[in-house]
Every structure is written in C-alpha cells, then in structure tokens.
Design an enzyme around this catalytic site. Sequence first.
Site, short mmCIF file in Angstrom:
data_model
loop_
_atom_site.label_atom_id
_atom_site.label_comp_id
_atom_site.label_asym_id
_atom_site.label_seq_id
_atom_site.Cartn_x
_atom_site.Cartn_y
_atom_site.Cartn_z
N ASP A 11 0.86 -1.19 0.00
CA ASP A 11 0.00 0.00 0.00
C ASP A 11 0.90 1.24 0.00
OD1 ASP A 11 0.91 0.23 2.61
OD2 ASP A 11 -1.07 0.27 3.54
N CYS A 68 3.35 -3.17 4.01
CA CYS A 68 2.46 -2.07 4.39
C CYS A 68 3.17 -1.32 5.51
CB CYS A 68 1.06 -2.56 4.75
SG CYS A 68 0.91 -3.57 6.23
N THR A 70 2.96 -1.66 8.77
CA THR A 70 3.42 -2.58 9.82
C THR A 70 3.73 -3.99 9.32
OG1 THR A 70 1.15 -3.24 10.24
CG2 THR A 70 2.01 -1.39 11.55
N HIS A 101 10.09 -23.90 9.27
CA HIS A 101 9.08 -24.59 10.09
C HIS A 101 7.65 -24.44 9.56
CE1 HIS A 101 11.70 -24.76 14.00
NE2 HIS A 101 12.35 -25.17 12.93
N ARG A 135 8.99 -33.27 10.99
CA ARG A 135 7.92 -33.08 11.98
C ARG A 135 7.08 -31.85 11.69
NH1 ARG A 135 12.44 -30.63 14.16
NH2 ARG A 135 12.10 -28.74 15.41
N HIS A 136 7.60 -30.95 10.86
CA HIS A 136 6.84 -29.73 10.56
C HIS A 136 5.75 -29.96 9.52
CE1 HIS A 136 9.84 -27.72 12.90
NE2 HIS A 136 10.79 -28.17 12.12
N ARG A 139 2.09 -30.43 10.68
CA ARG A 139 1.56 -29.20 11.29
C ARG A 139 1.13 -28.21 10.20
NH1 ARG A 139 6.71 -29.42 15.35
NH2 ARG A 139 5.93 -31.15 16.60
C1 RB5 Z 1 -1.87 2.58 6.54
O1 RB5 Z 1 -1.95 3.79 7.22
C2 RB5 Z 1 -1.59 1.45 7.54
O2 RB5 Z 1 -2.67 1.26 8.37
C3 RB5 Z 1 -1.24 0.16 6.79
O3 RB5 Z 1 -0.18 0.38 5.95
C4 RB5 Z 1 -0.84 -1.03 7.64
O4 RB5 Z 1 0.12 -0.69 8.57
C5 RB5 Z 1 -1.94 -1.83 8.21
O5 RB5 Z 1 -1.72 -2.89 8.82
#
Ligand code: RB5
Length: 160
Positions: A11, A68, A70, A101, A135-136, A139
């Site tokens: 994004d 993105c 995060t 894994h 073993r993985h 799972r």
């Molecule tokens: C965008 O502002 C932000 O929310 C997005 O990039 C992301 O971090 C969401 O998980």
Amino acid sequence: MVVKRIAAGADHAGVRLKDELVNHLRAGGHEVIDCGTHGPDRVDYPDYGEAVARKVAAGEVEMGLCVCGTGIGIAMAANKVPGVRAATVHDVTSARLTRAHNDANVICLGERLIGPELAREALETFLDTAFEEGRHAPRVAKINALLPGPKGTPESEGEG
Ligand code: RB5
C-alpha cells in the site's frame, strides 16, 4: 542463490520499501511481478495483499512479498487466500524459521518498522531457506486444512 518468481505488493505506507526491494530482487536475477501500488496515493492494503496472494495460490509465482506500514494488515489479508501462509517478519531469524518450520510462502514487512538493509537481509534469508519437512509437515498440513469460520458453524461445515 536460487532464482525465484516473486509477486510483490504494497500500500502507500509500504510502497517505497516495496519498490526498493523489487529493484534489489531484479538486480539479483529474480523475476518479479509488481502488483503495485505505484505511488504515494492512499490505497487499501487488503487489495494488494490479495493480489499477491492470488498469484502465489495460483502457482504463477513461488513466493510473495508484501509491504504495508506494519506488515500486519497486509498479512491478514493475504492469509485469507487458501494455500497462502503469510508471515510478518522483522528480523532474519524469524525469516529463516518461518520458511523452515511453517513453509511460509509470503513474507510481509512493515516499512514503518524496519530499515532497508535489514529488510533486504530478511528477504534474502526467506528466499534462500528451504522448508525442513519432517515433523513440521503434518503441522503445516493442519494449517492448510483449516476451514474458514469457527468450528461447528454452518460455514465451516460447508452447509450454508
Ligand atoms: C496505513 O496507514 C496502515 O494502516 C497500513 O499500511 C498497515 O500498517 C496496516 O496494517
């Protein structure tokens, strides 16, 4: 280094890191399908997580790269697509272990949380690490067999 086909998506909050990593991958000989976004305009991360995940699930590419702010929201979206195992990773050890894994096939990074050098190293480790099987394997098979919706609901029983 084994050359891979990779789909990449981000994004607006991840586009700079995504572009840098796409250039890095191409310079390293990998084949990259860039699913966008391609500029700073605000977009919705689920659209790009889905675009990458669909290419992985269809076998058009072997691996996916999602970015993105995060690395979390885009992973949530990618993981909705059956066959996709997307992992949010911000260190090299996690990148290695989620391949070894979990047989993760999409790496998700947060541009607001990780510097470009560490991102490159984590990505390269992800691409270079094989699934350990053993073993993985059962799972991961259980992950793949999970149905959408809570257990016992009509949705999970395929009745609705
Ligand atoms: C965008 O502002 C932000 O929310 C997005 O990039 C992301 O971090 C969401 O998980």
